[in-house]
Design a protein around this motif. Structure first.
Motif, PDB file in Angstrom:
ATOM      1  N   LEU A 104      20.090 -11.677  63.687  1.00 57.31           N
ATOM      2  CA  LEU A 104      21.123 -12.640  64.044  1.00 57.31           C
ATOM      3  C   LEU A 104      21.322 -12.612  65.550  1.00 57.31           C
ATOM      4  CD1 LEU A 104      23.749 -11.684  61.290  1.00 57.31           C
ATOM      5  CD2 LEU A 104      21.807 -13.232  61.102  1.00 57.31           C
ATOM      6  N   GLU A 105      21.009 -13.700  66.218  1.00 56.13           N
ATOM      7  CA  GLU A 105      21.214 -13.804  67.663  1.00 56.13           C
ATOM      8  C   GLU A 105      22.703 -14.057  67.918  1.00 56.13           C
ATOM      9  OE1 GLU A 105      19.018 -13.323  69.983  1.00 56.13           O
ATOM     10  OE2 GLU A 105      17.195 -13.226  68.742  1.00 56.13           O
ATOM     11  N   LEU A 106      23.378 -13.073  68.523  1.00 57.94           N
ATOM     12  CA  LEU A 106      24.825 -13.177  68.696  1.00 57.94           C
ATOM     13  C   LEU A 106      25.207 -14.344  69.600  1.00 57.94           C
ATOM     14  CD1 LEU A 106      27.450 -11.819  67.863  1.00 57.94           C
ATOM     15  CD2 LEU A 106      27.299 -10.381  69.902  1.00 57.94           C
ATOM     16  N   ALA A 107      24.364 -14.639  70.583  1.00 60.03           N
ATOM     17  CA  ALA A 107      24.649 -15.752  71.482  1.00 60.03           C
ATOM     18  C   ALA A 107      24.681 -17.080  70.737  1.00 60.03           C
ATOM     19  CB  ALA A 107      23.618 -15.811  72.606  1.00 60.03           C
ATOM     20  N   GLU A 108      23.903 -17.178  69.650  1.00 54.25           N
ATOM     21  CA  GLU A 108      23.885 -18.402  68.843  1.00 54.25           C
ATOM     22  C   GLU A 108      24.834 -18.319  67.656  1.00 54.25           C
ATOM     23  OE1 GLU A 108      19.868 -18.854  67.665  1.00 54.25           O
ATOM     24  OE2 GLU A 108      19.061 -18.969  69.717  1.00 54.25           O
TER      25      GLU A 108
END
Length: 584
Positions: A104-108
């Motif tokens: 899971l890309e936290l920025a997205e």
């Protein structure tokens, strides 16, 4: 959504305890629910430990990278504790056939996720796992300045800001309320420029009350308008500008007082934004404006690449210690940015590390109060690159140390003597050097003679002071060659003495700083004065001889170590330790 906390747990009953004696009072029954909840919470907290990395079935990827770029998580726990994660994990496709973990890309994943660091994310996830919010880790939430109270320094603010982004993104409303109250307290205590990250999180996470408080505080401050325009969201800056328009701040706004001047300043800043130093030079030639008028060095120190700033410093004679309307020099701005190359360029051009802001902070203090303990660990891991924050602090500390250790004699060399008063000062320094060397020749004449010969001081003429006959001539001829040669030779003699006799030099330093040079003249004054001076001279001689013994012992050890560690060659003379030979 409301995130529920753990309220029950299934755990085995406690083992039976022996029956109390008839004399012992009956203990109250234990609160089994509290014990069970505490045990369950502690067990779940262990799942965030790196030791349980293999048990995780997903990873949250941080935007800042580094060694802690990912945080392993457990989908079943997060989905059970949070509708946000339940909906997200439900929408994911099945894992790949190879069994890869979802990343899971936290920025997205959440708004503002690119600002969230490892410690803040773990703290918020820890609340989801355990139902408890632990205090922030010290190394991530306090600065490295020992004089700071750490109540509202930048690392403390940044940790709560990052936690607010995560809690808001994960829709944990009770944490958002808690963090909002903490940020509101920061607004009342922190420096105005440190409030800007709070404005960003309040705007992103839609916290209107906190946003209004921040904007009012910043509008009432003296933070530079160009800095606010560059750093704030457009709507927030417009509101700050509107408030200032009806306050005293507008009286100093050059865009209102002189629109043409403001236009020229903007053109220079635009050229800097394009990294076009040549264009800046052309704009300076075409108008009467200077780099100082546009605070161009401040702007370049804040926003430009190091090579652009270096080019700017070569354009014309800009004042590198000029303060802007907020009371900051370009070096202060560079320390706020924590860019080592820019700090070095400014210092090389004469920027003072001792200049202070209006609230008393110097460059090193600014840098330290922006830096977390984590970013400035003293024990660096092998083969790890030093952080920029660490390098900036190290550079500033070295410069301050160097400046403080420069002797008065060396400072005199750097001063351009141009007045009779400075001439007297130069001659006084020369006399002090003569007195120091004279004391050394009294206590250890052979060694002092050898050091003077190495420094070529024995070939220069001794300076005995000024007389009324030659004082006027010397004032007009301050670069007298013989005096300069003597000064340089004695300075080198003292430096060599510090290297060969460090303990003796410390005794002489203390004596010359605390005592009158009249002690040198033992036969002058009243009989009582002579008695006191002789007594003090004897004490000084004893101290010097003790220090001399220490220096010889250290040199003997160094010589023995050098001899035992070096191979011997038959028929060849080995060069011994120079310092040891000198002390024999």
């Amino acid at each position: 959504m409301e995130t529920s906390t753990v309220t029950s747990s299934s755990s085995p009953p406690p083992s039976p305890s022996p029956s109390p004696s008839p004399q012992a009072p009956q203990a109250p029954p234990a609160n089994l629910d509290a014990v069970s909840l505490g045990r369950l919470s502690a067990n779940l907290e262990r799942l965030l430990d790196p030791a349980f990395l293999n048990c995780a079935d997903a990873e949250v990827v941080l935007a800042d990278g580094g060694d802690e770029a990912t945080v392993p998580v457990h989908r079943c726990i997060l989905a059970a504790r949070s509708n946000f994660f339940l909906d997200h994990f439900s929408s994911l496709s099945s894992p790949a056939a190879g069994g890869g973990k979802p990343r899971l890309e936290l920025a997205e994943l959440v708004p503002g996720g690119r600002h969230v660091g490892h410690e803040a994310l773990v703290a918020v996830l820890g609340y989801l796992y355990t139902g408890r919010l632990k205090p922030p880790p010290q190394e991530a939430a306090i600065c490295v300045d020992d004089r700071c109270r750490h109540q509202a320094c930048r690392p403390a603010i940044d940790f709560v800001v990052e936690s607010t982004y995560a809690a808001s993104g994960f829709q944990i409303s009770e944490l958002v309320s808690l963090f909002q109250r903490r940020l509101s307290d920061f607004v009342n205590e922190a420096l105005a420029e440190d409030i800007l990250p709070i404005i960003h999180v309040a705007s992103t996470c839609q916290l209107p009350d906190l946003l209004n408080q921040c904007i009012q505080r910043v509008a009432d401050s003296s933070v530079d308008r160009h800095y606010l325009e560059k750093e704030l969201p457009g709507e927030a800056f417009s509101r700050v500008k509107e408030i200032r328009r009806y306050s005293l701040h507008d009286e100093t706004d050059e865009s209102t007082l002189d629109p043409e001047h403001a236009k020229r300043v903007r053109n220079i800043h635009k050229a800097l934004d394009s990294d076009d130093v040549a264009l800046v030079g052309m704009l300076l030639k075409e108008s009467a404006i200077t780099l100082d008028d546009a605070h161009a060095i401040h702007y370049a120190a804040a926003y430009c690449e190091p090579k652009v700033l270096a080019g700017m410093l070569n354009l014309d004679s800009a004042n590198v210690n000029l303060k802007n309307d907020s009371g900051y020099t370009p070096l202060h701005i560079a320390c706020m940015r924590r860019e080592p190359d820019i700090i070095v360029s400014l210092i090389e051009k004469g920027a003072s590390v001792l200049e202070r802001t209006r609230d008393g902070r110097d460059a090193l203090t600014i840098c330290k109060r922006l830096t977390r303990e984590k970013d400035c660990r003293k024990k660096l891991e092998k083969c790890k690159e030093r952080s920029k924050a660490y390098l900036c602090i190290d550079i500033l500390e070295q410069v301050i140390k160097t400046k403080s250790s420069i002797s008065e004699e060396r400072l005199c060399e750097e001063v351009q003597i141009a007045t009779p008063l400075l001439a007297d000062n130069f001659h006084m320094r020369l006399l002090n050097l003569e007195n120091r060397v004279s004391f050394a020749r009294i206590f250890f004449p052979s060694e002092a003679k050898l050091v003077m010969r190495i420094a070529q001081a024995d070939s220069t003429e001794e300076f005995t002071g000024l007389t009324l006959a030659n004082f006027a001539k010397l004032k007009d001829d301050l670069n007298d060659l013989k005096l300069r040669e003597r000064f340089d030779a004695l300075t080198k003699t003292v430096e060599l003495g510090r290297g060969y006799f460090p303990h003796c030099s410390e005794v002489l330093d203390k004596f010359l700083n605390e005592e009158s040079t009249e002690l040198f003249f033992l036969e002058t004054g009243t009989p009582e004065d002579q008695r006191i001076k002789r007594m003090r001279f004897s004490e000084l001689k004893e101290d010097v001889l003790k220090a001399f013994s220490k220096d010889k012992a250290v040199a003997a050890i160094a010589s023995s170590t050098s001899s035992s560690s070096s191979p011997r060659y038959d028929g060849k003379v080995r060069h011994g330790n120079k310092r040891a030979k000198l002390l024999r």
